[in-house]
Design an enzyme around this catalytic site. Structure first.
Site, short mmCIF file in Angstrom:
data_model
loop_
_atom_site.label_atom_id
_atom_site.label_comp_id
_atom_site.label_asym_id
_atom_site.label_seq_id
_atom_site.Cartn_x
_atom_site.Cartn_y
_atom_site.Cartn_z
N LYS A 154 0.82 -1.20 0.00
CA LYS A 154 0.00 0.00 0.00
C LYS A 154 0.86 1.25 0.00
O LYS A 154 0.56 2.24 -0.69
CB LYS A 154 -0.95 -0.02 1.20
CG LYS A 154 -2.03 -1.10 1.07
CD LYS A 154 -2.70 -1.42 2.39
CE LYS A 154 -3.66 -2.58 2.24
NZ LYS A 154 -4.20 -3.08 3.53
N GLN A 197 -4.28 -1.98 9.87
CA GLN A 197 -4.12 -3.27 9.20
C GLN A 197 -4.72 -4.40 10.04
O GLN A 197 -4.42 -4.54 11.22
CB GLN A 197 -2.64 -3.55 8.92
CG GLN A 197 -2.38 -4.84 8.17
CD GLN A 197 -2.99 -4.86 6.78
OE1 GLN A 197 -2.91 -3.88 6.04
NE2 GLN A 197 -3.62 -5.97 6.43
N ASP A 216 -11.19 2.98 4.75
CA ASP A 216 -11.35 1.54 4.52
C ASP A 216 -12.73 1.03 4.95
O ASP A 216 -13.00 -0.16 4.90
CB ASP A 216 -10.26 0.75 5.27
CG ASP A 216 -10.05 -0.64 4.70
OD1 ASP A 216 -10.38 -0.86 3.51
OD2 ASP A 216 -9.56 -1.52 5.43
#
Length: 282
Positions: free
Chosen positions: A55, A99, A122
């Site tokens: 990313k 994450q 996200d």
């Protein structure tokens, strides 16, 4: 193998999405704004470290700043929440990505809920999920959004189709089910307690595999002509479907790698740019 089986090239879709972001990033840069994504990694899980690095590299190639925040395995929930709160009030940060998964002793849901809605690129918060279910989320979960982006890029029909989703995680199975429902598909959600799974999957015009088990979905489970979207990524670059066997039956299928994954990252970058644009407007 069906002669006309279409291989859904995620790299091609992702490249197109990123190309569309270049001018928008330049316009922000002209205003002195560099879109910034903060990625938080807790612990030393090698797969998670690889994802975060990918990313970060994708950000760099596009001119988006990547701010890496790394914590040791023994970090507490309160320490993680405090770090997220600092990023929430940092005006140079436009998107925050925690994450998944975090170490088991951490309350992951509490950490997710700390992320500001303006920076939840996200789509991991409860409110973000609710907005997605109602069809007006600014930042829907990236992998579900990527699945629909692939279908749209290839002009694959959704309305009126029967979609079978295998998996019910709050950041993949559940949100993609809501997104397909909002696009007028009839949706069946399967999970670890589903009985007669194979026969249910055989009903699907669209099959979304999001179960986290390598080659779990078998070829003889697939209805002839179905569209198969493999959102799994397991050790050894293996998806959740038996690709060779399922390709024999499918009219269209995503490979692993180079399927849903690259589009998920492109979607994250797109959301980060959109968050920066919204902040610039304010």
């Amino acid at each position: 193998m069906v002669a006309e089986t279409l291989i859904l090239d995620g790299n091609r879709v992702a490249s197109s999405m990123k190309e569309e972001l270049i001018e928008r990033i330049q316009r922000l840069s002209d205003k002195g704004i560099i879109p910034c994504l903060a990625t938080i990694l807790v612990g030393d899980d090698p797969a998670s470290a690889t994802y975060v690095k990918m990313k970060g590299n994708a950000c760099k190639r596009l001119g988006i700043q990547s701010k890496r925040v790394v914590f040791p395995e023994n970090t507490s929930t309160s320490e993680l929440i405090a770090a997220i709160q600092r990023l929430n009030v940092d005006p140079s940060v436009h998107g925050i990505l925690l994450q998944h998964p975090v170490p088991q002793h951490i309350d992951e849901r509490a950490a997710f809920e700390t992320i500001s809605m303006d920076k939840d690129v996200d789509g991991v918060t409860t409110l973000g999920f609710a907005q997605n279910a109602f069809g007006f989320a600014d930042f829907p979960s990236c992998t579900p959004a990527a699945i629909l982006a692939i279908m749209d890029a290839y002009k694959l029909p959704i309305e009126g189709k029967h979609a079978v989703v295998i998996g019910r995680s709050p950041i993949l199975g559940k949100p993609v089910s809501m997104m397909l429902l909002n696009r007028n598909a009839t949706v069946t959600i399967c999970h670890s307690k589903t009985t007669d799974l194979a026969n249910i999957v055989r009903l699907g015009d669209i099959v979304v595999a999001a179960v986290g088990k390598p080659r779990f979905i078998q070829g003889d489970w697939i209805k002839p002509g179905a569209i198969v979207l493999d959102a799994g990524y397991n050790e050894g670059n293996i998806g959740d479907v038996d690709y060779v066997a399922c390709r024999e039956k499918a009219s269209a299928i995503t490979p692993v790698p180079a399927g849903v994954g690259p589009v998920t990252i492109a979607t994250l970058l797109k959301h980060t740019v959109e968050a920066a644009e919204k902040m610039a407007e304010r």
